[in-house]
Design a protein around this motif. Structure first.
Motif, PDB file in Angstrom:
ATOM      1  N   LEU A 136       0.814  -1.203   0.000  1.00 15.07           N
ATOM      2  CA  LEU A 136       0.000   0.000   0.000  1.00 15.07           C
ATOM      3  C   LEU A 136       0.854   1.263   0.000  1.00 15.07           C
ATOM      4  N   THR A 137       0.283   2.342  -0.511  1.00 19.04           N
ATOM      5  CA  THR A 137       0.920   3.639  -0.349  1.00 19.04           C
ATOM      6  C   THR A 137       0.837   4.029   1.129  1.00 19.04           C
ATOM      7  N   PRO A 138       1.676   4.960   1.576  1.00 16.82           N
ATOM      8  CA  PRO A 138       1.582   5.373   2.984  1.00 16.82           C
ATOM      9  C   PRO A 138       0.184   5.821   3.391  1.00 16.82           C
ATOM     10  N   VAL A 143      -4.960   4.733   6.354  1.00 20.44           N
ATOM     11  CA  VAL A 143      -6.418   4.595   6.369  1.00 20.44           C
ATOM     12  C   VAL A 143      -6.810   3.177   6.750  1.00 20.44           C
ATOM     13  N   TYR A 144      -6.151   2.194   6.159  1.00 18.95           N
ATOM     14  CA  TYR A 144      -6.505   0.800   6.413  1.00 18.95           C
ATOM     15  C   TYR A 144      -6.259   0.429   7.879  1.00 18.95           C
ATOM     16  N   VAL A 145      -5.114   0.828   8.422  1.00 20.36           N
ATOM     17  CA  VAL A 145      -4.796   0.490   9.814  1.00 20.36           C
ATOM     18  C   VAL A 145      -5.774   1.164  10.769  1.00 20.36           C
ATOM     19  N   HIS A 154     -14.749   6.756   9.061  1.00 23.24           N
ATOM     20  CA  HIS A 154     -14.066   7.512   8.001  1.00 23.24           C
ATOM     21  C   HIS A 154     -14.005   9.000   8.322  1.00 23.24           C
ATOM     22  N   ARG A 155     -14.996   9.524   9.016  1.00 21.25           N
ATOM     23  CA  ARG A 155     -14.971  10.939   9.360  1.00 21.25           C
ATOM     24  C   ARG A 155     -13.779  11.252  10.254  1.00 21.25           C
ATOM     25  N   GLU A 156     -13.520  10.394  11.240  1.00 21.84           N
ATOM     26  CA  GLU A 156     -12.384  10.630  12.131  1.00 21.84           C
ATOM     27  C   GLU A 156     -11.049  10.389  11.422  1.00 21.84           C
ATOM     28  N   ILE A 157     -11.016   9.400  10.527  1.00 27.25           N
ATOM     29  CA  ILE A 157      -9.798   9.162   9.745  1.00 27.25           C
ATOM     30  C   ILE A 157      -9.460  10.397   8.920  1.00 27.25           C
ATOM     31  N   ALA A 158     -10.481  11.011   8.349  1.00 22.53           N
ATOM     32  CA  ALA A 158     -10.263  12.225   7.562  1.00 22.53           C
ATOM     33  C   ALA A 158      -9.639  13.316   8.423  1.00 22.53           C
ATOM     34  N   ARG A 174      -9.409   0.987  -2.032  1.00 20.98           N
ATOM     35  CA  ARG A 174      -8.261   0.476  -2.778  1.00 20.98           C
ATOM     36  C   ARG A 174      -7.396  -0.408  -1.886  1.00 20.98           C
ATOM     37  N   ALA A 175      -7.172   0.048  -0.648  1.00 18.82           N
ATOM     38  CA  ALA A 175      -6.331  -0.727   0.263  1.00 18.82           C
ATOM     39  C   ALA A 175      -6.954  -2.079   0.573  1.00 18.82           C
ATOM     40  N   ALA A 176      -8.255  -2.114   0.840  1.00 17.40           N
ATOM     41  CA  ALA A 176      -8.917  -3.369   1.186  1.00 17.40           C
ATOM     42  C   ALA A 176      -8.837  -4.361   0.037  1.00 17.40           C
TER      43      ALA A 176
END
Length: 326
Positions: A136-138, A143-145, A154-158, A174-176
């Protein structure tokens, strides 16, 4: 608010409270950094850098310390990943993730394991998954981790990554998809992991057969297309290319046994969330192996780390094990 030392030079109450707060979050931060970097040493460095930033910030302005610290650690890891990739491209031989051990022998999650062990005792730190994350890209990895290992919406990841929520959803998708694909040699991610009891049975059989020089016993538990990966990092003697096929792996192990001689022991230990093997001479670890088990119930992948630079963290943990081995 900045804390001031007490008149006797000791940390004041504000500093002590800040240290306690950070300590409460430290296992989670280490788990995040380790999954991001695949290196216990680099993860510890990132967490220490986060502590320095925590000490230097106005903590009255921090509404949610856990979220603030997670954001700091994530960005520190994103910066480190860029240079880490360049380093790994120049790495001698096969690069493997640095192994982490459980603090007690046997299966992870043993009675008495506390929250500090949680980061190292879950199946989402498996060697197979960490290798999949290397694809994966960084940003995808972050995001995946955050989503898979820590359940962030996803809101908190953002907010952590300073990206749009829609963009984070795209990165996660994409990562999944990339993580769901098997490794090149057919090893799937953690979702297809066998029962822990079966994996432990295989690892114990491997240790016993290696102790007794029982090549027939090893043959019974290795898949025909087994692959042995070695990571010596150019620091110690190790196979620079993967050893493929049961017959080749058996010959390789026989050669290793002739070189190591007496005094080498093997202990079944929790390695990256599953039973694995610690190879040691007394209290000095000389290698750590984790395995993957195929649909046929046989070992079809072995990842063996012998680079001394990658065994420091494991050696500290191994010191807490009772005297044991084979």
């Amino acid at each position: 608010m900045r804390s001031h030392p007490a008149p006797d030079g000791r940390p004041g109450p504000d500093a002590e409270a800040a240290a306690r707060e950070f300590t409460a979050h430290r296992p989670r931060l280490f788990g995040l950094a380790y999954r991001m970097l695949g290196s216990a040493a680099e993860a510890e460095d990132a967490v220490q850098d986060a502590y320095l930033r925590w000490n230097g910030t106005d903590r009255d302005a921090v509404v949610h310390p856990g979220a603030w610290l997670a954001k700091v650690v994530t960005h520190l890891c994103l910066s480190r990943l860029t240079s880490a990739r360049a380093t790994r491209e120049r790495y001698t031989g096969t690069w493997l993730p640095e192994p982490v051990l459980s603090p007690a022998p046997g299966l992870l999650g043993a009675p008495g394991a506390g929250p500090s062990e949680a980061a190292e005792s879950r199946d989402d730190v498996s060697t197979a998954l960490l290798l999949l994350l290397e694809r994966l890209t960084p940003a995808e990895r972050a995001v995946y981790v955050l989503r898979e290992a820590f359940g962030y919406p996803h809101r908190e990841i953002a907010g952590v990554l300073d990206l749009g929520e829609a963009h984070c959803r795209q990165l996660y998708g994409r990562a999944a998809r990339r993580v769901a694909e098997p490794l090149g040699d057919g090893v799937a991610a953690r979702f297809d992991a066998p029962a822990p009891e079966r994996r432990r049975e295989l690892v114990e059989s491997f240790v016993a057969a290696a102790r007794d020089g029982d090549l027939a016993g090893l043959e019974r538990i290795l898949a025909r297309d087994v692959v042995w990966w070695s990571d010596g990092g150019g620091r110690v003697r190790a196979a620079l290319r993967p050893v493929r096929g049961r017959d080749h792996v058996l010959r390789f192990l026989a050669g290793v046994a002739r070189r190591t001689g007496e005094g080498t022991s093997r202990t079944v230990a929790g390695v990256n969330g599953a039973p694995g093997i610690v190879v040691h001479v007394g209290g000095r670890i000389v290698g750590v192996a984790s395995v993957a088990v195929g649909a046929d119930g046989l070992i079809n992948e072995v990842w063996f780390v012998s680079n001394p630079d990658k065994l420091v963290h494991a050696t500290r943990r191994f010191a807490t094990y009772p005297e044991s081995g084979a």
